[in-house]
Design a protein around this motif. Structure first.
Motif, PDB file in Angstrom:
ATOM      1  N   UNK A 133      -7.368 -18.397 -76.200  1.00 10.55           N
ATOM      2  CA  UNK A 133      -7.180 -18.522 -77.638  1.00 10.55           C
ATOM      3  C   UNK A 133      -7.249 -17.147 -78.293  1.00 10.55           C
ATOM      4  N   UNK A 134      -6.329 -16.895 -79.189  1.00 11.25           N
ATOM      5  CA  UNK A 134      -6.336 -15.613 -79.910  1.00 11.25           C
ATOM      6  C   UNK A 134      -6.559 -15.825 -81.406  1.00 11.25           C
ATOM      7  N   UNK A 135      -5.632 -16.457 -82.056  1.00 12.46           N
ATOM      8  CA  UNK A 135      -5.730 -16.617 -83.509  1.00 12.46           C
ATOM      9  C   UNK A 135      -5.286 -18.017 -83.903  1.00 12.46           C
ATOM     10  N   UNK A 136      -5.969 -18.583 -84.871  1.00  5.88           N
ATOM     11  CA  UNK A 136      -5.562 -19.857 -85.465  1.00  5.88           C
ATOM     12  C   UNK A 136      -4.954 -19.557 -86.830  1.00  5.88           C
ATOM     13  N   UNK A 137      -3.833 -20.208 -87.133  1.00  8.50           N
ATOM     14  CA  UNK A 137      -3.169 -19.995 -88.416  1.00  8.50           C
ATOM     15  C   UNK A 137      -3.075 -21.330 -89.158  1.00  8.50           C
ATOM     16  N   UNK A 154     -11.335 -16.243 -83.245  1.00  6.68           N
ATOM     17  CA  UNK A 154     -11.931 -17.339 -82.458  1.00  6.68           C
ATOM     18  C   UNK A 154     -13.285 -17.772 -83.009  1.00  6.68           C
ATOM     19  N   UNK A 155     -13.847 -16.986 -83.912  1.00 10.43           N
ATOM     20  CA  UNK A 155     -15.119 -17.351 -84.550  1.00 10.43           C
ATOM     21  C   UNK A 155     -14.912 -17.898 -85.968  1.00 10.43           C
ATOM     22  N   UNK A 156     -13.661 -18.254 -86.263  1.00 11.15           N
ATOM     23  CA  UNK A 156     -13.301 -18.817 -87.572  1.00 11.15           C
ATOM     24  C   UNK A 156     -13.460 -17.818 -88.720  1.00 11.15           C
TER      25      UNK A 156
END
Length: 426
Positions: A133-137, A154-156
């Protein structure tokens, strides 16, 4: 002749009979909201844009709307735009999810997988090619022309936040009949017009002229509101059918007031239609209508406007062996009366529109192009062939219509713009 292409989305027997869906149910269809040309806002808290926005994004539909090719450009210090990101985003029918694959200018590749939790909220989780996992968009659609993106680690923790405003091109001069979004116009005309302008519409045509106003606005106020949204108030459907077609006092009183109001609004033409044709039994009655339309057209021309007759299906009924539409075409003065052919209603009336364009060249200043549902969806009308006859018909404005909606109206009119722009106006 310079062609001005005008799009109308018009509903059967006006708004009251329209069939609308209030939501977009499928992941595939929700993804289409992200299609188009976009630019970044000044900052995420506003929908205002700068003369030279920081980001430009192109998101183009592919493969029957299953995927989007996305290219993101960033402005440099000399206001030139350079590539930042390139990716494919698509709908996977097997997993019912949204999948992405792309890379940045540093050659770093990534994949992503996500889902729309609702029409307005879409989340994508990116991974590197090792599966980490790298980035959530998160994507939050404020409306169909305004979306806020925010990236998290990854830590929100928020990494960045951007707001995109749709900025589709207007170079093909497509317009819209506002009956398509009638409820939205009644609720919030200013914001509705803003969205239409962002979708790429260049012009609007109304049908709500009443007591000298448009959607509760004076002619000058409404003109200013339309122009502020980046469009032009081009035409207006008007309805007045005097009992006595020879009562010039009544005719002149109503039409002179109407013409002056529309001159203040800056329109180029007034159009009308006739809902009483089934009751006509004689050629004499047809001639009375023809004479009436000539009078109105002459008044319009003397005041710098055009008068346009719009058909439905009843025009293709016969009176004493004569087709009503042919009679009007043959017995109105081309100097005073133009015709706006409704392609859908001609098909319903059992005639081939092309045959009329060949028989009466240069009589049709505009077309209404409507399908049985969203444009191009039924397969019953060969729009691409019909569009080959623009020049022969004399078309300056093309108007398209939707009989009933499969989606919310503002979403549907965006799809209609896409169909006209990418499929019919090559």
């Amino acid at each position: 002749m310079k062609k001005v292409i005008f799009l109308v989305i018009f509903l059967k027997a006006f708004v009251g009979l329209a069939q609308e869906n209030d939501s977009i149910s499928s992941q595939k269809d929700r993804l289409r909201q992200y299609a188009g040309q976009w630019i970044s806002a000044v900052n995420p808290s506003t929908d205002s844009v700068a003369k030279f926005p920081e980001i430009k994004m192109s998101s183009m539909n592919n493969f029957n709307n299953h995927s989007l090719t996305v290219k993101v450009l960033q402005k440099d210090s000399s206001n030139q735009y350079n590539p930042l990101l390139h990716e494919i985003i698509g709908y996977d029918s097997f997993t019912d999810t949204i999948f992405a694959a792309g890379h940045n200018t540093q050659g770093v590749f990534f994949t992503g997988k996500g889902i729309f939790a609702s029409e307005k909220k879409w989340t994508m989780q990116d991974k590197d090619l090792n599966g980490n996992n790298t980035m959530k968009v998160d994507f939050n659609f404020q409306n169909y022309t305004d979306v806020i993106l925010e990236g998290f680690d990854t830590n929100e923790k928020s990494l960045w936040k951007t707001r995109y405003i749709k900025n589709n091109p207007k170079d093909k001069n497509i317009g819209i009949q506002l009956v398509s979004v009638h409820k939205e116009m009644l609720k919030n005309p200013e914001q509705t017009l803003v969205q239409l302008g962002r979708m790429g519409y260049s012009y609007v045509e109304t049908f709500v002229y009443k007591n000298g106003s448009f959607y509760g606005q004076s002619p000058k106020q409404f003109k200013a509101m339309v122009e502020k949204s980046g469009m032009k108030f081009l035409g207006s459907m008007t309805f007045f059918d005097p009992e006595d077609k020879n009562d010039d006092t009544v005719i002149n009183t109503w039409w002179n007031k109407t013409i002056q109001d529309h001159k203040k609004a800056g329109v180029e033409y007034l159009s009308t239609s006739n809902s009483k044709l089934k009751d006509i039994k004689t050629i004499k009655e047809l001639q009375e209508y023809s004479n009436y339309y000539n009078k109105v057209g002459k008044l319009c021309k003397e005041n710098g406007l055009k008068f346009v007759y719009h058909n439905h299906a009843d025009e293709f009924l016969k009176v004493e062996g004569v087709t009503i539409y042919d009679y009007f075409l043959q017995n109105t003065n081309p100097e005073y009366v133009y015709f706006q052919s409704d392609i859908y209603w001609m098909q319903v009336g059992g005639v081939n529109p092309v045959s009329y364009f060949k028989a009466y060249p240069n009589r049709f200043i505009s077309w209404h192009v409507k399908d049985y549902k969203e444009l191009g969806e039924s397969g019953k009308i060969d729009f691409k062939d019909i569009f080959n006859y623009q020049e022969l018909a004399g078309v300056q404005y093309i108007l398209s219509e939707v009989e009933a909606y499969s989606f919310p109206p503002l979403f549907s009119v965006g799809l209609a713009w896409e169909y006209i722009y990418y499929e019919l106006l090559k």
